[in-house]
Every structure is written in structure tokens, then in C-alpha cells.
Design an enzyme around this catalytic site. Structure first.
Site, PDB file in Angstrom:
ATOM      1  N   HIS A 158      22.998  40.471  28.100  1.00 47.23           N
ATOM      2  CA  HIS A 158      23.185  39.786  29.381  1.00 47.23           C
ATOM      3  C   HIS A 158      22.056  40.124  30.358  1.00 47.23           C
ATOM      4  O   HIS A 158      21.362  41.128  30.200  1.00 47.23           O
ATOM      5  CB  HIS A 158      24.522  40.170  30.008  1.00 47.23           C
ATOM      6  CG  HIS A 158      25.688  39.464  29.391  1.00 47.23           C
ATOM      7  ND1 HIS A 158      26.293  39.897  28.241  1.00 47.23           N
ATOM      8  CD2 HIS A 158      26.346  38.331  29.755  1.00 47.23           C
ATOM      9  CE1 HIS A 158      27.281  39.076  27.930  1.00 47.23           C
ATOM     10  NE2 HIS A 158      27.332  38.108  28.821  1.00 47.23           N
ATOM     11  N   LYS A 162      24.528  42.121  35.755  1.00 48.07           N
ATOM     12  CA  LYS A 162      25.933  42.159  35.339  1.00 48.07           C
ATOM     13  C   LYS A 162      26.540  43.528  35.648  1.00 48.07           C
ATOM     14  O   LYS A 162      25.944  44.560  35.367  1.00 48.07           O
ATOM     15  CB  LYS A 162      26.025  41.842  33.831  1.00 48.07           C
ATOM     16  CG  LYS A 162      27.462  41.740  33.338  1.00 48.07           C
ATOM     17  CD  LYS A 162      27.553  41.043  31.997  1.00 48.07           C
ATOM     18  CE  LYS A 162      28.980  40.982  31.478  1.00 48.07           C
ATOM     19  NZ  LYS A 162      29.915  40.324  32.409  1.00 48.07           N
TER      20      LYS A 162
HETATM   21  N1  NAI Z   1      34.355  33.579  32.092  1.00 46.74           N
HETATM   22  C1  NAI Z   1      33.114  33.150  31.967  1.00 46.74           C
HETATM   23  O1  NAI Z   1      32.793  32.225  31.209  1.00 46.74           O
HETATM   24  C2  NAI Z   1      32.058  33.802  32.798  1.00 46.74           C
HETATM   25  C3  NAI Z   1      32.398  34.865  33.566  1.00 46.74           C
HETATM   26  N2  NAI Z   1      31.474  35.464  34.353  1.00 46.74           N
HETATM   27  C4  NAI Z   1      31.993  36.513  35.201  1.00 46.74           C
HETATM   28  O2  NAI Z   1      32.138  35.962  36.501  1.00 46.74           O
HETATM   29  C5  NAI Z   1      31.926  36.962  37.487  1.00 46.74           C
HETATM   30  C6  NAI Z   1      30.854  36.490  38.450  1.00 46.74           C
HETATM   31  O3  NAI Z   1      29.627  36.392  37.758  1.00 46.74           O
HETATM   32  P1  NAI Z   1      28.295  35.942  38.510  1.00 46.74           P
HETATM   33  O4  NAI Z   1      28.531  34.650  39.200  1.00 46.74           O
HETATM   34  O5  NAI Z   1      27.196  36.080  37.544  1.00 46.74           O
HETATM   35  O6  NAI Z   1      28.170  37.112  39.599  1.00 46.74           O
HETATM   36  P2  NAI Z   1      27.479  37.048  41.049  1.00 46.74           P
HETATM   37  O7  NAI Z   1      27.233  38.465  41.435  1.00 46.74           O
HETATM   38  O8  NAI Z   1      26.342  36.104  41.041  1.00 46.74           O
HETATM   39  O9  NAI Z   1      28.637  36.422  41.952  1.00 46.74           O
HETATM   40  C7  NAI Z   1      29.750  37.127  42.397  1.00 46.74           C
HETATM   41  C8  NAI Z   1      30.062  36.625  43.773  1.00 46.74           C
HETATM   42  O10 NAI Z   1      31.276  37.220  44.204  1.00 46.74           O
HETATM   43  C9  NAI Z   1      31.166  37.422  45.580  1.00 46.74           C
HETATM   44  N3  NAI Z   1      32.128  38.408  46.052  1.00 46.74           N
HETATM   45  C10 NAI Z   1      32.149  39.733  45.833  1.00 46.74           C
HETATM   46  N4  NAI Z   1      33.182  40.290  46.501  1.00 46.74           N
HETATM   47  C11 NAI Z   1      33.820  39.282  47.142  1.00 46.74           C
HETATM   48  C12 NAI Z   1      34.942  39.211  48.001  1.00 46.74           C
HETATM   49  N5  NAI Z   1      35.610  40.318  48.359  1.00 46.74           N
HETATM   50  N6  NAI Z   1      35.330  37.999  48.442  1.00 46.74           N
HETATM   51  C13 NAI Z   1      34.658  36.898  48.095  1.00 46.74           C
HETATM   52  N7  NAI Z   1      33.567  36.896  47.317  1.00 46.74           N
HETATM   53  C14 NAI Z   1      33.162  38.071  46.841  1.00 46.74           C
HETATM   54  C15 NAI Z   1      29.726  37.903  45.774  1.00 46.74           C
HETATM   55  O11 NAI Z   1      29.295  37.697  47.109  1.00 46.74           O
HETATM   56  C16 NAI Z   1      28.987  37.003  44.812  1.00 46.74           C
HETATM   57  O12 NAI Z   1      28.530  35.830  45.469  1.00 46.74           O
HETATM   58  C17 NAI Z   1      31.573  38.228  36.700  1.00 46.74           C
HETATM   59  O13 NAI Z   1      32.730  39.012  36.533  1.00 46.74           O
HETATM   60  C18 NAI Z   1      31.098  37.711  35.361  1.00 46.74           C
HETATM   61  O14 NAI Z   1      31.291  38.631  34.327  1.00 46.74           O
HETATM   62  C19 NAI Z   1      30.187  35.035  34.406  1.00 46.74           C
HETATM   63  C20 NAI Z   1      29.778  33.998  33.634  1.00 46.74           C
HETATM   64  C21 NAI Z   1      30.680  33.298  32.754  1.00 46.74           C
HETATM   65  O1  LIG Z   2      28.405  38.159  33.606  1.00 49.07           O
HETATM   66  C1  LIG Z   2      28.073  37.177  32.891  1.00 49.07           C
HETATM   67  O2  LIG Z   2      27.022  36.570  33.052  1.00 49.07           O
HETATM   68  C2  LIG Z   2      29.002  36.747  31.843  1.00 49.07           C
HETATM   69  N1  LIG Z   2      30.174  37.300  31.779  1.00 49.07           N
HETATM   70  C3  LIG Z   2      31.203  36.994  30.862  1.00 49.07           C
HETATM   71  C4  LIG Z   2      31.507  38.185  30.002  1.00 49.07           C
HETATM   72  O3  LIG Z   2      31.558  39.318  30.510  1.00 49.07           O
HETATM   73  O4  LIG Z   2      31.729  38.012  28.808  1.00 49.07           O
HETATM   74  C5  LIG Z   2      30.955  35.724  30.105  1.00 49.07           C
HETATM   75  C6  LIG Z   2      29.530  35.454  29.760  1.00 49.07           C
HETATM   76  O5  LIG Z   2      29.170  36.315  28.749  1.00 49.07           O
HETATM   77  C7  LIG Z   2      28.627  35.613  30.974  1.00 49.07           C
END
Ligand code: NAI
Ligand SMILES: O=C(O)C1=N[C@H](C(=O)O)C[C@H](O)C1
Length: 269
Positions: A158, A162
Site C-alpha cells: 500500500h 496508510k
Molecule cells: N474498503 C475499501 O475498499 C477501502 C478502504 N479504505 C480505508 O478507508 C479509510 C480511509 O482511507 P483514505 O481515504 O485513503 O484515508 P485519508 O487519510 O485520505 O482520509 C481519511 C479522512 O478521514 C478524515 N477524518 C479523520 N478523522 C475524522 C473525524 N473525526 N471526522 C471526520 N473526518 C475525519 C480525515 O480528515 C481524512 O480526510 C482507511 O481506513 C482505509 O484503510 C481505503 C481504500 C479502500
Molecule cells: O488504505 C487503503 O488504501 C486501503 N485499505 C483497505 C485495506 O486496508 O485493505 C482496502 C484497500 O486495500 C485500500
């Protein structure tokens, strides 16, 4: 379909949140009614950098109870951080708002607690460690392969921003493989780490290795080995748009659920 599912997004300025705002705004069957952030509270999202394209004003809240009360969403999409996502999911359930959670890094006791709360409240929740259809297939193919190969290691790769390691996807993959695999300690029985962590994390004997580098987005390979052969099952998300069809399916499906579902594979045909 008219704009009939009212959606609130937590984490709209994040990498995933920005894609989700676009997806919901463009979707004929959904309406973005508000967002949750700790910045720009009380302002409208279309005034925030990068959201000038929004056709109407979308209020930014920090307090979930006030947000739910004033904008009456059906579904909360949470894309934040492990601690915040867990708190948001609980608050949503207590307010009869259905959570679709992409945020990873929840502990198994948090997942158990949310499962019980969903059951008590008789309301649907989907927690999907990976919304990409290709990633779900990678996990399912790995689960199938585990019937025939008992030695397996997972390498997830990743971007370096992350927060959680191993990834939610790697944990889910190992859990799915475990269902088809007799528990086994792999490698030489007398192997020793001369540098701590060299053999990776261990989920019931399945080794998980986490790579974090700038330039990566979200990638995983699952390696199965047996005498004289190696099977590699790999998935790459090269753009966060890859996650959005899964988010959309979850938003539609959660409307008809009354329990917690962990994993997109459980709702796909
Ligand atoms: N399920 C899936 O397919 C995927 C899951 N993820 C997960 O999604 C999450 C976010 O990933 P990214 O967008 O890459 O992270 P990022 O760091 O770009 O975005 C997280 C956002 O959450 C906001 N945030 C933090 N605390 C907050 C609060 N108290 N209230 C409101 N907003 C708050 C931050 O300001 C930031 O804009 C991670 O846990 C990641 O592992 C990421 C990609 C795919
Ligand atoms: O943080 C990410 O970017 C992602 N998070 C998810 C995970 O923890 O598996 C999904 C994807 O891999 C991207």
C-alpha cells in the site's frame, strides 16, 4: 430511479471520501444530504477546495447527532480512521442510520460489539475491508486454492500514508483461507528470526507481510506453494475509482439488511 437513498459521507476530504462524494453525487438513486468532517464545520462542501463542481450546497457537520437530526440520512458511508470509524458506526446505529463502512483497522472485539448492536437495533450494517470487485475475487480464489495448497503467505502493498497494518483486506483474506485450511505452522520447525518481524505477522499460521511505499495504491498477492509449483493470485487497485461500484452496491443493499455483514463477498451473487 429517483434520488431516494439519502447519504451522509464521513471523511469527504480524504482519498476515498473524495471519490465517494463524486460517486454519490453522480448516482441517480442517491442523494448526498450532508458530510461529516472536523474542518470547515458549518460551511458548505462546495466552498471547499476540489468540490467546486457540486451543483448544490452540502452542509458540513462534526456532531453526528445534530447531522442526523437535521439531514435525516438513510445511510452513513464512513471512510475515515479506525478510531473515528468505529465511533461513527456506533453512533449511526444508535440513530437508526445504516452504516456502510470502508474504514479498516477495527479490532475483532469492536466487530463483535457492532454485530451485537446491529442485532439489538435490528438494523443493517456493511463493513467491507475491500470494495473492489477484483479484490473480492482474489480473496475468493485464494479461499478456493487453500483447499489444495496448505502453505500460503500474503504480501500486501500500500501507499505510505496508510495507518493500519496489516491491511483489512489481508486480514479478511487470511480469515477466508483459514476456513479451508488445516491449521499449520509453516516453514522450518526450527526457523528463527535473527531480525524481529522478518517472517511477518501471523494469523493462525498464515504469514502476512506489509509493504508501504510512495507510488503504490492498493495491491495484494497471495502465494501458494507446494512441491515444485507456485500459484500466485494478485490484485491491483491502480485508481480509487475501482472501489466505487462496490460502495454503490453496499449502499443499495444495506437498505434491506437488518444485521451486520462483514465483507462484500457475502452480498454479491
Ligand atoms: N474498503 C475499501 O475498499 C477501502 C478502504 N479504505 C480505508 O478507508 C479509510 C480511509 O482511507 P483514505 O481515504 O485513503 O484515508 P485519508 O487519510 O485520505 O482520509 C481519511 C479522512 O478521514 C478524515 N477524518 C479523520 N478523522 C475524522 C473525524 N473525526 N471526522 C471526520 N473526518 C475525519 C480525515 O480528515 C481524512 O480526510 C482507511 O481506513 C482505509 O484503510 C481505503 C481504500 C479502500
Ligand atoms: O488504505 C487503503 O488504501 C486501503 N485499505 C483497505 C485495506 O486496508 O485493505 C482496502 C484497500 O486495500 C485500500
Amino acid at each position: 430511479m429517483p434520488n431516494n437513498i439519502k447519504v451522509v459521507i464521513a471523511g469527504p476530504r480524504g482519498r476515498m471520501g473524495r471519490e465517494a462524494v463524486k460517486m454519490v453525487t453522480d448516482h441517480d438513486g442517491m442523494q448526498l444530504v450532508s458530510v461529516i468532517d472536523y474542518k470547515n464545520v458549518g460551511q458548505s462542501l462546495d466552498q471547499v477546495e476540489g468540490f467546486g463542481y457540486l451543483p448544490e450546497s452540502i452542509s458540513i457537520y462534526n456532531d453526528l447527532d445534530i447531522c442526523f437530526n437535521e439531514t435525516s440520512p438513510d445511510v452513513l458511508i464512513d471512510l475515515t480512521t479506525p478510531e473515528t470509524g468505529y465511533r461513527h458506526t456506533k453512533t449511526a446505529l444508535l440513530n437508526n442510520v445504516r452504516p456502510v463502512v470502508g474504514t479498516t483497522g477495527f479490532t475483532s472485539s469492536q466487530l463483535d460489539e457492532l454485530t451485537n448492536l446491529a442485532e439489538e437495533r435490528n438494523i443493517g450494517v456493511i463493513i467491507a475491508p475491500n470494495f473492489a470487485i477484483g479484490a473480492v475475487l482474489m480473496m475468493k480464489f485464494s479461499q478456493m486454492a487453500a483447499k489444495y495448497f496448505e502453505d500460503v503467505e500474503i504480501i500486501e502493498m500500500h501507499h505510505d500514508q496508510k495507518l493500519d497494518a496489516p491491511s483489512g483486506t489481508a486480514i479478511k483474506t487470511a480469515q477466508m483461507i483459514r476456513e479451508n485450511r488445516t491449521s499449520k505452522k509453516q516453514g522450518h520447525p526450527a526457523e528463527e528470526e535473527t531480525l524481529e518481524g522478518a517472517r511477518g505477522a501471523d494469523l493462525d499460521g498464515i504469514k502476512i507481510h506489509s509493504v508501504r511505499l510512495p507510488g503504490l495504491i492498493a495491491h495484494q498477492q497471495v502465494l501458494f506453494g507446494s512441491g515444485g509449483q507456485l500459484l500466485t493470485i494478485r490484485h491491483d487497485s491502480n485508481d480509487r475509482a475501482s472501489f466505487m461500484s462496490g460502495v454503490s452496491i453496499c449502499v443499495e443493499t444495506v437498505m434491506n439488511l437488518n444485521t451486520l455483514v462483514y465483507g462484500l463477498e457475502n452480498i454479491l451473487d
